[in-house]
Motif scaffolding. Structure first.
Motif, PDB file in Angstrom:
ATOM      1  N   VAL A   1       0.881  -1.362   0.034  1.00 45.12           N
ATOM      2  CA  VAL A   1      -0.030  -0.125   0.059  1.00 45.12           C
ATOM      3  C   VAL A   1       1.029   1.264   0.018  1.00 45.12           C
ATOM      4  CG1 VAL A   1      -1.751   1.278   1.362  1.00 45.12           C
ATOM      5  CG2 VAL A   1      -1.781  -1.330   1.286  1.00 45.12           C
ATOM      6  N   SER A   2       0.724   1.876  -1.092  1.00 42.20           N
ATOM      7  CA  SER A   2       1.701   2.990  -1.191  1.00 42.20           C
ATOM      8  C   SER A   2       0.884   4.370  -0.983  1.00 42.20           C
ATOM      9  CB  SER A   2       2.163   3.389  -2.573  1.00 42.20           C
ATOM     10  OG  SER A   2       3.321   4.125  -2.845  1.00 42.20           O
ATOM     11  N   LEU A   3       1.356   5.021  -0.001  1.00 42.70           N
ATOM     12  CA  LEU A   3       0.737   6.279   0.500  1.00 42.70           C
ATOM     13  C   LEU A   3       1.142   7.399   0.012  1.00 42.70           C
ATOM     14  CD1 LEU A   3       0.794   5.123   4.331  1.00 42.70           C
ATOM     15  CD2 LEU A   3      -0.935   4.887   2.736  1.00 42.70           C
ATOM     16  N   HIS A   4       0.075   8.369  -0.587  1.00 37.94           N
ATOM     17  CA  HIS A   4       0.128   9.464  -1.121  1.00 37.94           C
ATOM     18  C   HIS A   4      -0.648  10.677  -0.817  1.00 37.94           C
ATOM     19  CE1 HIS A   4       3.385   8.146  -4.097  1.00 37.94           C
ATOM     20  NE2 HIS A   4       3.089   7.144  -3.793  1.00 37.94           N
ATOM     21  N   PHE A   5      -0.343  11.757  -1.306  1.00 35.74           N
ATOM     22  CA  PHE A   5      -1.427  12.990  -1.446  1.00 35.74           C
ATOM     23  C   PHE A   5      -1.275  13.490  -2.768  1.00 35.74           C
ATOM     24  CE2 PHE A   5      -0.574  12.189   3.245  1.00 35.74           C
ATOM     25  CZ  PHE A   5      -1.501  12.331   3.949  1.00 35.74           C
ATOM     26  N   ASN A   6      -2.472  14.191  -2.988  1.00 36.54           N
ATOM     27  CA  ASN A   6      -2.571  14.700  -4.312  1.00 36.54           C
ATOM     28  C   ASN A   6      -2.522  16.281  -4.418  1.00 36.54           C
ATOM     29  OD1 ASN A   6      -2.986  14.098  -7.185  1.00 36.54           O
ATOM     30  ND2 ASN A   6      -4.547  12.877  -6.965  1.00 36.54           N
ATOM     31  N   ALA A   7      -2.338  16.784  -5.695  1.00 32.94           N
ATOM     32  CA  ALA A   7      -2.452  18.267  -6.012  1.00 32.94           C
ATOM     33  C   ALA A   7      -2.784  18.321  -7.213  1.00 32.94           C
ATOM     34  CB  ALA A   7      -1.161  18.700  -5.642  1.00 32.94           C
ATOM     35  N   SER A   8      -3.320  19.460  -7.811  1.00 32.02           N
ATOM     36  CA  SER A   8      -3.580  19.766  -9.156  1.00 32.02           C
ATOM     37  C   SER A   8      -3.114  21.424  -9.388  1.00 32.02           C
ATOM     38  CB  SER A   8      -5.215  19.634  -9.481  1.00 32.02           C
ATOM     39  OG  SER A   8      -5.693  20.827  -8.617  1.00 32.02           O
ATOM     40  N   ASP A   9      -2.691  21.544 -10.637  1.00 33.44           N
ATOM     41  CA  ASP A   9      -2.415  22.659 -11.074  1.00 33.44           C
ATOM     42  C   ASP A   9      -3.311  23.997 -10.891  1.00 33.44           C
ATOM     43  OD1 ASP A   9       0.151  21.741 -11.993  1.00 33.44           O
ATOM     44  OD2 ASP A   9      -0.453  21.830 -13.968  1.00 33.44           O
ATOM     45  N   ALA A  10      -4.527  23.601 -11.011  1.00 39.66           N
ATOM     46  CA  ALA A  10      -5.574  24.525 -10.879  1.00 39.66           C
ATOM     47  C   ALA A  10      -5.758  24.576  -9.418  1.00 39.66           C
ATOM     48  CB  ALA A  10      -6.726  24.544 -11.691  1.00 39.66           C
TER      49      ALA A  10
END
Length: 274
Positions: free
Chosen positions: A149-158
């Motif tokens: 289980v690879s743990l991440h957090f997202n983001a977007s350009d806008a």
């Protein structure tokens, strides 16, 4: 043999159920609206940089239930590979905290589970990003893991996306187990109030198998599938969105995310509470 039996058993249940019915300097995170996804309500890549607790939801062979579940937790990024960053927060730091909180929660509250971390500090496994990502999958293989289980957090350009999603492999040997595990985690994250984007698959644009079928875009999905291990990428929330920032603005908030991950894992594997 333990891994094969478990994966076959969970896949059989899945089939029966169907029949019955980042910012600045980092690769951009994926827009959930652009992917092949399934709603959970019912990253990184080398190319670019069980049921109620105490039950047997996967109908796993009873003999296997006596064996510990071996789970590899992968805090995404690390060292020079920082991941997304926004408002003074770095993804690599958040993922390491959450991974440690998940490990701590599972070990304190459940029997029959062994946790392995791919990293315990702010380091890389290799200065080459492609090798770094493959080494994470190899750690799972060496540990004889049931899943990574690879743990991440997202983001977007806008800065206009929010909610949780889990990237899974589309490969036949792991996709059904990956989907069920991912949905169990997403249900818990949704219970915290996060929007559930469901499970998502993404094809590589330039990497294909011997039959010409696109492989998985994300290296963790791809390398784990190559090793017959379900490898999923949990994007907890969008760190740059006003609706989601409250889920990462304190250690207590991160512990709540970790507890959701842990409970989703425990329910999927039918772990017994201490």
């Amino acid at each position: 043999m333990k891994k094969i039996l478990k994966m076959l058993a969970v896949c059989m249940v899945f089939v029966m159920l169907v029949g019955c019915s980042k910012s600045s300097g980092e690769p951009e995170k994926v827009n959930p609206n652009d992917q092949n996804q399934s709603n959970g309500n019912g990253t990184e890549d080398g190319n670019n940089q069980k049921g109620e607790e105490g039950t047997n939801p996967g109908n796993l062979p009873e003999g296997d239930l006596a064996e510990d579940v071996i789970l590899v937790l992968d805090p995404g990024h690390g060292g020079v590979f920082g991941g997304a960053s926004y408002d003074g927060r770095n993804e690599k730091d958040l993922t390491l905290k959450v991974a440690n909180y998940v490990k701590e929660y599972l070990e304190e509250n459940y029997d029959g589970v062994q946790i392995v971390l791919t990293r315990t500090e702010d380091v890389t496994l290799s200065n080459d990003v492609k090798e770094d990502l493959e080494l994470r999958a190899q750690i799972a293989k060496d540990a004889n893991a049931d899943a990574l289980v690879s743990l991440h957090f997202n983001a977007s350009d806008a800065h206009n996306q929010n909610g949780s999603m889990v990237f899974i492999s589309h490969r036949d040997n792991v996709t059904n187990v990956s989907k069920l595990l991912a949905e169990s985690i997403l249900t818990e994250l949704e219970g915290l109030g996060l929007k559930n984007h469901g499970t998502v698959t993404r094809n590589s644009n330039d990497t294909f198998d011997e039959k010409g079928k696109p492989l998985d875009y994300y290296a963790i999905n791809r390398h784990c599938a190559n090793r017959d291990i379900p490898g999923i990428i949990v994007e907890h929330c969008f760190m740059d969105h006003s609706n989601d920032k409250s889920y990462i603005d304190s250690d207590d908030a991160l512990k709540a995310l970790a507890k959701a991950d842990a409970e989703g894992i425990a329910k999927f594997y039918g772990l017994i509470k201490k």
